[in-house]
Design a protein around this motif. Sequence first.
Motif, PDB file in Angstrom:
ATOM      1  N   THR A  90       0.827  -1.203   0.000  1.00  0.00           N
ATOM      2  CA  THR A  90       0.000   0.000   0.000  1.00  0.00           C
ATOM      3  C   THR A  90       0.863   1.256   0.000  1.00  0.00           C
ATOM      4  O   THR A  90       0.519   2.262  -0.634  1.00  0.00           O
ATOM      5  N   LEU A  91       1.982   1.221   0.707  1.00  0.00           N
ATOM      6  CA  LEU A  91       2.873   2.379   0.762  1.00  0.00           C
ATOM      7  C   LEU A  91       3.477   2.666  -0.614  1.00  0.00           C
ATOM      8  O   LEU A  91       3.644   3.829  -1.000  1.00  0.00           O
ATOM      9  N   VAL A  92       3.774   1.615  -1.349  1.00  0.00           N
ATOM     10  CA  VAL A  92       4.284   1.785  -2.713  1.00  0.00           C
ATOM     11  C   VAL A  92       3.224   2.435  -3.587  1.00  0.00           C
ATOM     12  O   VAL A  92       3.519   3.327  -4.397  1.00  0.00           O
ATOM     13  N   LYS A  93       1.980   2.011  -3.410  1.00  0.00           N
ATOM     14  CA  LYS A  93       0.887   2.582  -4.198  1.00  0.00           C
ATOM     15  C   LYS A  93       0.647   4.051  -3.846  1.00  0.00           C
ATOM     16  O   LYS A  93       0.257   4.841  -4.710  1.00  0.00           O
TER      17      LYS A  93
ATOM     18  N   LEU B  58     -20.075 -16.420  -4.815  1.00  0.00           N
ATOM     19  CA  LEU B  58     -19.191 -15.452  -5.465  1.00  0.00           C
ATOM     20  C   LEU B  58     -18.243 -14.882  -4.416  1.00  0.00           C
ATOM     21  O   LEU B  58     -18.672 -14.284  -3.427  1.00  0.00           O
ATOM     22  N   PHE B  59     -16.940 -15.097  -4.616  1.00  0.00           N
ATOM     23  CA  PHE B  59     -15.913 -14.518  -3.759  1.00  0.00           C
ATOM     24  C   PHE B  59     -15.380 -13.255  -4.432  1.00  0.00           C
ATOM     25  O   PHE B  59     -15.240 -13.208  -5.656  1.00  0.00           O
ATOM     26  N   ALA B  60     -15.065 -12.224  -3.637  1.00  0.00           N
ATOM     27  CA  ALA B  60     -14.595 -10.954  -4.197  1.00  0.00           C
ATOM     28  C   ALA B  60     -13.422 -10.430  -3.384  1.00  0.00           C
ATOM     29  O   ALA B  60     -13.409 -10.522  -2.155  1.00  0.00           O
ATOM     30  N   GLY B  61     -12.432  -9.862  -4.091  1.00  0.00           N
ATOM     31  CA  GLY B  61     -11.276  -9.318  -3.396  1.00  0.00           C
ATOM     32  C   GLY B  61     -10.541  -8.299  -4.243  1.00  0.00           C
ATOM     33  O   GLY B  61     -10.703  -8.250  -5.468  1.00  0.00           O
ATOM     34  N   ASN B  62      -9.731  -7.475  -3.580  1.00  0.00           N
ATOM     35  CA  ASN B  62      -8.940  -6.442  -4.250  1.00  0.00           C
ATOM     36  C   ASN B  62      -7.524  -6.921  -4.516  1.00  0.00           C
ATOM     37  O   ASN B  62      -7.010  -7.789  -3.814  1.00  0.00           O
ATOM     38  N   THR B  63      -6.882  -6.296  -5.482  1.00  0.00           N
ATOM     39  CA  THR B  63      -5.493  -6.635  -5.792  1.00  0.00           C
ATOM     40  C   THR B  63      -4.615  -6.473  -4.558  1.00  0.00           C
ATOM     41  O   THR B  63      -3.767  -7.320  -4.261  1.00  0.00           O
ATOM     42  N   ILE B  64      -4.797  -5.359  -3.843  1.00  0.00           N
ATOM     43  CA  ILE B  64      -4.035  -5.122  -2.613  1.00  0.00           C
ATOM     44  C   ILE B  64      -5.028  -4.852  -1.491  1.00  0.00           C
ATOM     45  O   ILE B  64      -5.594  -3.761  -1.393  1.00  0.00           O
ATOM     46  N   ASP B  65      -5.270  -5.851  -0.676  1.00  0.00           N
ATOM     47  CA  ASP B  65      -6.107  -5.695   0.506  1.00  0.00           C
ATOM     48  C   ASP B  65      -5.201  -5.843   1.722  1.00  0.00           C
ATOM     49  O   ASP B  65      -4.455  -6.815   1.822  1.00  0.00           O
TER      50      ASP B  65
ATOM     51  N   GLN C 201     -11.172  -7.222  -8.125  1.00  0.00           N
ATOM     52  CA  GLN C 201     -11.214  -5.770  -8.341  1.00  0.00           C
ATOM     53  C   GLN C 201      -9.794  -5.220  -8.250  1.00  0.00           C
ATOM     54  O   GLN C 201      -9.128  -5.379  -7.239  1.00  0.00           O
ATOM     55  N   ASP C 202      -9.342  -4.604  -9.324  1.00  0.00           N
ATOM     56  CA  ASP C 202      -7.954  -4.148  -9.413  1.00  0.00           C
ATOM     57  C   ASP C 202      -7.787  -2.812  -8.692  1.00  0.00           C
ATOM     58  O   ASP C 202      -7.609  -1.751  -9.314  1.00  0.00           O
ATOM     59  N   SER C 203      -7.859  -2.858  -7.361  1.00  0.00           N
ATOM     60  CA  SER C 203      -7.758  -1.642  -6.553  1.00  0.00           C
ATOM     61  C   SER C 203      -7.134  -1.975  -5.220  1.00  0.00           C
ATOM     62  O   SER C 203      -6.754  -3.125  -4.962  1.00  0.00           O
ATOM     63  N   GLU C 204      -7.042  -0.966  -4.363  1.00  0.00           N
ATOM     64  CA  GLU C 204      -6.462  -1.135  -3.039  1.00  0.00           C
ATOM     65  C   GLU C 204      -7.549  -0.907  -1.989  1.00  0.00           C
ATOM     66  O   GLU C 204      -8.601  -0.346  -2.282  1.00  0.00           O
ATOM     67  N   GLY C 205      -7.252  -1.319  -0.761  1.00  0.00           N
ATOM     68  CA  GLY C 205      -8.187  -1.111   0.328  1.00  0.00           C
ATOM     69  C   GLY C 205      -8.844  -2.407   0.752  1.00  0.00           C
ATOM     70  O   GLY C 205      -8.645  -3.474   0.152  1.00  0.00           O
ATOM     71  N   HIS C 206      -9.649  -2.311   1.805  1.00  0.00           N
ATOM     72  CA  HIS C 206     -10.276  -3.490   2.391  1.00  0.00           C
ATOM     73  C   HIS C 206     -11.672  -3.681   1.815  1.00  0.00           C
ATOM     74  O   HIS C 206     -12.527  -2.803   1.946  1.00  0.00           O
ATOM     75  N   CYS C 207     -11.899  -4.818   1.170  1.00  0.00           N
ATOM     76  CA  CYS C 207     -13.174  -5.190   0.548  1.00  0.00           C
ATOM     77  C   CYS C 207     -13.440  -4.314  -0.677  1.00  0.00           C
ATOM     78  O   CYS C 207     -12.773  -3.299  -0.886  1.00  0.00           O
ATOM     79  N   THR C 208     -14.417  -4.698  -1.475  1.00  0.00           N
ATOM     80  CA  THR C 208     -14.679  -3.965  -2.703  1.00  0.00           C
ATOM     81  C   THR C 208     -15.147  -2.548  -2.433  1.00  0.00           C
ATOM     82  O   THR C 208     -14.954  -1.661  -3.264  1.00  0.00           O
ATOM     83  N   TYR C 209     -15.749  -2.308  -1.259  1.00  0.00           N
ATOM     84  CA  TYR C 209     -16.193  -0.944  -0.957  1.00  0.00           C
ATOM     85  C   TYR C 209     -15.022  -0.010  -0.677  1.00  0.00           C
ATOM     86  O   TYR C 209     -15.212   1.203  -0.545  1.00  0.00           O
TER      87      TYR C 209
ATOM     88  N   LEU D 237     -12.638   5.366  -9.605  1.00  0.00           N
ATOM     89  CA  LEU D 237     -11.983   6.438  -8.861  1.00  0.00           C
ATOM     90  C   LEU D 237     -10.705   5.875  -8.249  1.00  0.00           C
ATOM     91  O   LEU D 237     -10.709   4.752  -7.727  1.00  0.00           O
ATOM     92  N   VAL D 238      -9.615   6.635  -8.329  1.00  0.00           N
ATOM     93  CA  VAL D 238      -8.361   6.214  -7.707  1.00  0.00           C
ATOM     94  C   VAL D 238      -7.862   7.343  -6.810  1.00  0.00           C
ATOM     95  O   VAL D 238      -8.220   8.508  -7.000  1.00  0.00           O
ATOM     96  N   PRO D 239      -7.041   7.018  -5.820  1.00  0.00           N
ATOM     97  CA  PRO D 239      -6.594   8.030  -4.864  1.00  0.00           C
ATOM     98  C   PRO D 239      -5.762   9.137  -5.512  1.00  0.00           C
ATOM     99  O   PRO D 239      -5.078   8.925  -6.522  1.00  0.00           O
ATOM    100  N   LEU D 240      -5.848  10.317  -4.910  1.00  0.00           N
ATOM    101  CA  LEU D 240      -5.014  11.470  -5.252  1.00  0.00           C
ATOM    102  C   LEU D 240      -5.155  11.901  -6.708  1.00  0.00           C
ATOM    103  O   LEU D 240      -4.212  12.332  -7.348  1.00  0.00           O
ATOM    104  N   GLN D 241      -6.392  11.766  -7.201  1.00  0.00           N
ATOM    105  CA  GLN D 241      -6.700  12.242  -8.551  1.00  0.00           C
ATOM    106  C   GLN D 241      -7.750  13.355  -8.501  1.00  0.00           C
ATOM    107  O   GLN D 241      -8.410  13.626  -9.497  1.00  0.00           O
TER     108      GLN D 241
END
Length: 434
Positions: free
Chosen positions: A108-111, A316-323, A346-354, A397-401
């Motif tokens: 996450t720090l790299v992202k 249906l199982f769901a997860g993020n690239t970086i959780d 889901q190709d994103s960061e954070g906990h769960c798809t939300y 939506l992605v961070p810092l945009q």
Amino acid sequence: MSTASVARDIVEIFERHGEWRAEEAKRLLDLDRTSTTEQKEEVIERTAWHKDMELLQYWGFSYGSVLGATLSTMYADRIHRAVLDGVADSHDYMAGGWSTNLRDTDTTLVKLADYCWQGGNGNCPIWHEDGPAVIAANIISTVQDLKNDPIEVPEVSGAGPAIVTANDLARLIRDIVYNPLKYFPLTAHILRDLGTRNGTSLANWAREQLPAGLGEPLNKQCEQGGPYSPACFETSTPGGSMNWDGTYAIACSDGPGDRLNQSKAEFKDYADRITAQSRLIGAAWAAIQLPCTAWHARPHWRYEGNFHNTTAHPILFAGNTIDPVTPLYNAYLMASGFEGAGVLHQDSEGHCTYGSVSMCSGRAIRQYFQTGELPGKVGGLKDEDWDGYGKLCEPDLVPLQGYRADEPVFPRPPKGEQDTALWQALVSLNRVWP
């Protein structure tokens, strides 16, 4: 107090709802003077209570994936729809390990550095023209500087003086990894201030984390009931706050109970292993199991199965690239135990798809609940070495945009997007949780 008991409670809730549904339909039809007999019979048939056969619909996040996996194994014939989102390794959880959660956390720090570079100087206060590597190096330097030399913060506007330390920053990072879209702007702002030896913004954040009511007079109910009465634990947070005592009690009861025999040296070895997995939150994560070393109560009913079954309808199982605490790997691990299960990546960061906002994911989950159709296709995630149903979804939506979750202005949907109701629901979910 165990997950198995709650799984049984969920079945009972659906049974009671089915009974109420049938009775309510008949009550309303008795008042209906316009429908034909055939129409009424169709409604009665469609809303009938199927005693001991009511099918379940379930969407569980994080620990909810453990509860959902338990439910889906114990009552496999009852599963009509089940989405397990932010998937924990239920095998490890039930063994009391909590040791397979942090494999992706520190990425996450790299992202943060990557998104800062992509967002530009106008969106990221710690942006640097030499790119993400320099941004990341500056972050590490700021953390190390604070560790070596804490910052004094003078009294301002009634807030007393303070000293901010590397521990305060570690607490911030521990929280923000759950929702980078929401919290990366705050983090970048605080890191920029710390880089100039200004600790005010971090001190303000730390004050906001203090328990509600700290420093205020005790309420009369607490004074009358005594220091451990429920009234002494009231919170001013809307809807109440998360009860960690309950969380520990459930986790310790679900586990085998062997932590009671653990020595200090053995616990230190465990903590060292967990800390080695993540420099960001490893120490805090290891502490989750500490209460279990003194939890003597044992549940009357504990699930001890292997999380393998064939459900009435595929899960249906769901997860993020970086959780940060439920890595994507766990979604594939758990899906392999359930016949015909699918995986939504889901190709994103954070906990769960939300933790992000993705119309692609939102549509896939909605379609699954409404029709039962798994997203994607067989072999749709070949890069993940998964040969079952799968689909990859990108975030909108992605961070810092430019997006800030604390602004009252609601972000516009992607260009050409007409489903504004779904868009508003997904953005609102991200803003509310965790």
